[in-house]
Design a protein around this motif. Structure first.
Motif, short mmCIF file in Angstrom:
data_model
loop_
_atom_site.label_atom_id
_atom_site.label_comp_id
_atom_site.label_asym_id
_atom_site.label_seq_id
_atom_site.Cartn_x
_atom_site.Cartn_y
_atom_site.Cartn_z
N SER A 31 -13.03 24.00 -29.41
CA SER A 31 -13.85 25.19 -29.55
C SER A 31 -13.18 26.18 -30.48
O SER A 31 -11.97 26.38 -30.42
CB SER A 31 -14.04 25.84 -28.16
N ALA A 32 -13.99 26.80 -31.34
CA ALA A 32 -13.49 27.86 -32.23
C ALA A 32 -14.63 28.84 -32.46
O ALA A 32 -15.78 28.43 -32.67
CB ALA A 32 -13.00 27.28 -33.55
N ALA A 33 -14.31 30.10 -32.37
CA ALA A 33 -15.29 31.18 -32.59
C ALA A 33 -16.52 31.01 -31.71
O ALA A 33 -17.64 31.24 -32.14
CB ALA A 33 -15.66 31.25 -34.06
N THR A 58 -12.80 20.86 -41.17
CA THR A 58 -13.24 21.60 -39.98
C THR A 58 -12.40 21.28 -38.75
O THR A 58 -11.97 22.18 -38.03
CB THR A 58 -14.72 21.28 -39.69
N LEU A 61 -8.95 22.85 -39.05
CA LEU A 61 -9.09 24.30 -38.98
C LEU A 61 -9.32 24.74 -37.54
O LEU A 61 -8.67 25.67 -37.05
CB LEU A 61 -10.24 24.78 -39.87
N GLU A 62 -10.21 24.07 -36.83
CA GLU A 62 -10.49 24.44 -35.44
C GLU A 62 -9.28 24.17 -34.55
O GLU A 62 -9.04 24.92 -33.61
CB GLU A 62 -11.73 23.71 -34.93
N THR A 64 -6.22 24.56 -35.42
CA THR A 64 -5.25 25.63 -35.65
C THR A 64 -5.70 26.94 -35.04
O THR A 64 -4.88 27.78 -34.70
CB THR A 64 -4.96 25.82 -37.16
N VAL A 65 -7.02 27.13 -34.89
CA VAL A 65 -7.55 28.35 -34.28
C VAL A 65 -7.37 28.32 -32.77
O VAL A 65 -7.00 29.31 -32.15
CB VAL A 65 -9.04 28.54 -34.65
N ASN A 66 -7.64 27.17 -32.16
CA ASN A 66 -7.55 27.04 -30.71
C ASN A 66 -6.96 25.67 -30.39
O ASN A 66 -7.61 24.66 -30.62
CB ASN A 66 -8.91 27.19 -30.05
N SER A 67 -5.77 25.65 -29.86
CA SER A 67 -5.09 24.38 -29.64
C SER A 67 -5.49 23.69 -28.33
O SER A 67 -5.06 22.58 -28.07
CB SER A 67 -3.58 24.59 -29.65
#
Length: 140
Positions: A31-33, A58, A61-62, A64-67
């Motif tokens: 999950s991201a954003a 994608t 990137l996701e 790295t935003v939420n591990s």
């Protein structure tokens, strides 16, 4: 092994890892954003963690935003079906020694693309169930 109609059996830790080790295709949920994405991935299970390869995009990137991630594998035979879910933390391998070690595993991309970035998933929880496959019971 089965008791009653529609039986579900919880898998023990060793059987969960055995299924993870003897399979290599999974779905990665992250999950991201506020958005949830699910990606098909191939992986390698070393008995303590899961290793996957990816490319810039994608999914990376996701990650790295939420591990925090979940990985699900499943399968079936004529008699039963099973599912294993791993919830844990993903971390991109950065140190050269880790990357060199990962290069020694049998993990290779399934499609002819350059996927040179390794991600290791360390489980926080692993669950698994086996389901009896049988005809639907009479409704009335």
């Amino acid at each position: 092994m089965w008791e009653g109609e529609g039986s579900v059996v919880e898998l023990g830790e060793e059987e969960r890892w055995q299924l993870l080790r003897h399979n290599s295709l999974a779905r990665l949920a992250l999950s991201a954003a506020g958005e949830i994405d699910i990606f098909p991935v191939n992986y390698y299970a070393d008995g303590e963690t899961l290793l996957l390869r990816t490319a810039p995009g994608t999914k990376l990137l996701e990650l790295t935003v939420n591990s925090h991630v979940a990985v699900e594998i499943d399968g079936f035979t004529d008699e039963d079906a099973w599912s294993v879910v791993v919830k844990g933390t993903a971390r991109r391998l950065e140190r050269q020694a880790e990357i060199d070690e990962a290069d020694q595993t049998p993990l290779v991309p399934w499609i002819p693309t350059l996927k040179y970035i390794y991600v290791r998933i360390t489980p926080a929880a692993i669950t698994g169930r086996r389901f009896e496959r049988a005809p639907e019971p009479e409704r009335y």
